[in-house]
Design an enzyme around this catalytic site. Sequence first.
Site, PDB file in Angstrom:
ATOM      1  N   ASN A 237       0.872  -1.180   0.000  1.00  0.00           N
ATOM      2  CA  ASN A 237       0.000   0.000   0.000  1.00  0.00           C
ATOM      3  C   ASN A 237       0.904   1.224   0.000  1.00  0.00           C
ATOM      4  O   ASN A 237       1.469   1.584   1.016  1.00  0.00           O
ATOM      5  CB  ASN A 237      -0.901  -0.023   1.244  1.00  0.00           C
ATOM      6  CG  ASN A 237      -1.728   1.248   1.373  1.00  0.00           C
ATOM      7  OD1 ASN A 237      -1.872   1.997   0.407  1.00  0.00           O
ATOM      8  ND2 ASN A 237      -2.248   1.497   2.567  1.00  0.00           N
TER       9      ASN A 237
ATOM     10  N   LYS B   5       0.129   4.282  -0.335  1.00  0.00           N
ATOM     11  CA  LYS B   5      -0.488   5.513   0.196  1.00  0.00           C
ATOM     12  C   LYS B   5      -0.177   6.664  -0.774  1.00  0.00           C
ATOM     13  O   LYS B   5      -0.155   6.439  -1.979  1.00  0.00           O
ATOM     14  CB  LYS B   5       0.003   5.781   1.611  1.00  0.00           C
ATOM     15  CG  LYS B   5      -0.122   4.518   2.486  1.00  0.00           C
ATOM     16  CD  LYS B   5       0.068   4.753   3.942  1.00  0.00           C
ATOM     17  CE  LYS B   5      -0.090   3.424   4.686  1.00  0.00           C
ATOM     18  NZ  LYS B   5      -0.101   3.566   6.126  1.00  0.00           N
TER      19      LYS B   5
ATOM     20  N   HIS C  21      -9.386   1.317   4.276  1.00  0.00           N
ATOM     21  CA  HIS C  21      -8.153   1.529   5.045  1.00  0.00           C
ATOM     22  C   HIS C  21      -8.440   2.499   6.191  1.00  0.00           C
ATOM     23  O   HIS C  21      -9.236   3.429   6.048  1.00  0.00           O
ATOM     24  CB  HIS C  21      -7.047   2.076   4.137  1.00  0.00           C
ATOM     25  CG  HIS C  21      -5.718   2.077   4.829  1.00  0.00           C
ATOM     26  ND1 HIS C  21      -5.336   3.091   5.678  1.00  0.00           N
ATOM     27  CD2 HIS C  21      -4.725   1.168   4.835  1.00  0.00           C
ATOM     28  CE1 HIS C  21      -4.139   2.795   6.158  1.00  0.00           C
ATOM     29  NE2 HIS C  21      -3.748   1.632   5.679  1.00  0.00           N
TER      30      HIS C  21
ATOM     31  N   GLU D 247      -6.925   4.925   7.337  1.00  0.00           N
ATOM     32  CA  GLU D 247      -6.724   6.352   7.033  1.00  0.00           C
ATOM     33  C   GLU D 247      -7.930   6.919   6.286  1.00  0.00           C
ATOM     34  O   GLU D 247      -8.276   8.087   6.461  1.00  0.00           O
ATOM     35  CB  GLU D 247      -5.420   6.531   6.237  1.00  0.00           C
ATOM     36  CG  GLU D 247      -4.205   6.323   7.134  1.00  0.00           C
ATOM     37  CD  GLU D 247      -2.994   5.738   6.425  1.00  0.00           C
ATOM     38  OE1 GLU D 247      -2.915   5.807   5.181  1.00  0.00           O
ATOM     39  OE2 GLU D 247      -2.119   5.201   7.135  1.00  0.00           O
TER      40      GLU D 247
ATOM     41  N   GLU E 160      -5.594  -4.786  10.258  1.00  0.00           N
ATOM     42  CA  GLU E 160      -4.583  -3.778  10.551  1.00  0.00           C
ATOM     43  C   GLU E 160      -4.921  -3.066  11.857  1.00  0.00           C
ATOM     44  O   GLU E 160      -5.711  -2.121  11.865  1.00  0.00           O
ATOM     45  CB  GLU E 160      -4.524  -2.742   9.417  1.00  0.00           C
ATOM     46  CG  GLU E 160      -4.167  -3.332   8.072  1.00  0.00           C
ATOM     47  CD  GLU E 160      -3.520  -2.308   7.153  1.00  0.00           C
ATOM     48  OE1 GLU E 160      -2.425  -2.583   6.663  1.00  0.00           O
ATOM     49  OE2 GLU E 160      -4.093  -1.228   6.957  1.00  0.00           O
TER      50      GLU E 160
ATOM     51  N   GLY F  74       2.412   2.227  10.722  1.00  0.00           N
ATOM     52  CA  GLY F  74       3.403   3.291  10.579  1.00  0.00           C
ATOM     53  C   GLY F  74       4.096   3.669  11.869  1.00  0.00           C
ATOM     54  O   GLY F  74       4.787   4.688  11.945  1.00  0.00           O
TER      55      GLY F  74
ATOM     56  N   SER G 229       3.214  -2.159  10.281  1.00  0.00           N
ATOM     57  CA  SER G 229       4.655  -2.274  10.532  1.00  0.00           C
ATOM     58  C   SER G 229       5.198  -3.670  10.242  1.00  0.00           C
ATOM     59  O   SER G 229       6.074  -4.153  10.952  1.00  0.00           O
ATOM     60  CB  SER G 229       4.997  -1.837  11.963  1.00  0.00           C
ATOM     61  OG  SER G 229       4.628  -0.475  12.168  1.00  0.00           O
TER      62      SER G 229
HETATM   63  P1  PGA Z   1       2.800   0.253   7.569  1.00  0.00           P
HETATM   64  O1  PGA Z   1       1.367   0.515   6.889  1.00  0.00           O
HETATM   65  O2  PGA Z   1       3.302  -1.054   7.009  1.00  0.00           O
HETATM   66  O3  PGA Z   1       3.629   1.425   7.140  1.00  0.00           O
HETATM   67  O4  PGA Z   1       2.581   0.191   9.035  1.00  0.00           O
HETATM   68  C1  PGA Z   1       0.434  -0.529   6.698  1.00  0.00           C
HETATM   69  C2  PGA Z   1      -0.831   0.032   6.101  1.00  0.00           C
HETATM   70  O5  PGA Z   1      -1.278   1.108   6.538  1.00  0.00           O
HETATM   71  O6  PGA Z   1      -1.420  -0.571   5.177  1.00  0.00           O
END
Ligand code: PGA
Length: 244
Positions: A11, A13, A95, A97, A164, A170, A206
């Site tokens: 992903n 983003k 997601h 976000e 998630e 992140g 992460s």
């Molecule tokens: P990350 O993001 O691996 O940077 O923690 C995962 C995601 O938000 O899909």
Amino acid sequence: MSGRRPFVAGNWKMHKTAGETGPFVADLAARLPDGPEVAVCVPFTSLAEAVRAAAGSQLRVYAQNMHQAAQGAFTGEISAAMLLDLGVHGVLLGHSERRQYFGETDAALAEKLAAADAAGLDVILAVGETEQQREAGETEQVLARQIADSGAASHAARLTIAYEPIWAIGTGRTATPALAEEAHRFIRGRFPAEISEVIRIQYGGSMKPDNAPELLAQPDIDGGLIGGASLEADAFLAIVAAAT
Ligand code: PGA
């Protein structure tokens, strides 16, 4: 993992221009191992370039969002038909976000999921609890509601779930393999038996080359949804290798 085919998706983003996407995807596509399904979820502006660069390879291209309507007065939005027209294979929906910053609700997600399924797009549906919800002991309730209210079981043939935990995205704070497995087993149990055996559930939050092997070794973790580590080909491919 089990008899289910592993599935690792990156992903991106809001990262990488179309110009950066072409060479990156071409390199990735050329280095994919046989075995797992692999996808990249890229910004709208990179979709055409990603499809072009991935042509003839196993690499699948996904969008990161989609509007539920077929067309209409929805300024700034993109429909399933527009994605299909570009040769896009699927779409990431829900997601955290999108839920947190853009007000995406389970009700809207139910419509998006139905529209994507009807159009023939595969879907990765992201679910997960906040740190506050986990501390309040509400994790299972939140996950159950997200699965039920989005109508996931009605669209299972095209669906992958991404678990998630929001506190792990992140932050460098990965869920322990045992904690992730517990959530995955719970999510799997939300589906009727015939779906539950085959539906794939990715872990996201992460996931990195060093923690991927242990997470992917859990019986109900079928792959990963990778944010930060998917922006660098060597790191992403190391995670793909761990799923192989
Ligand atoms: P990350 O993001 O691996 O940077 O923690 C995962 C995601 O938000 O899909």
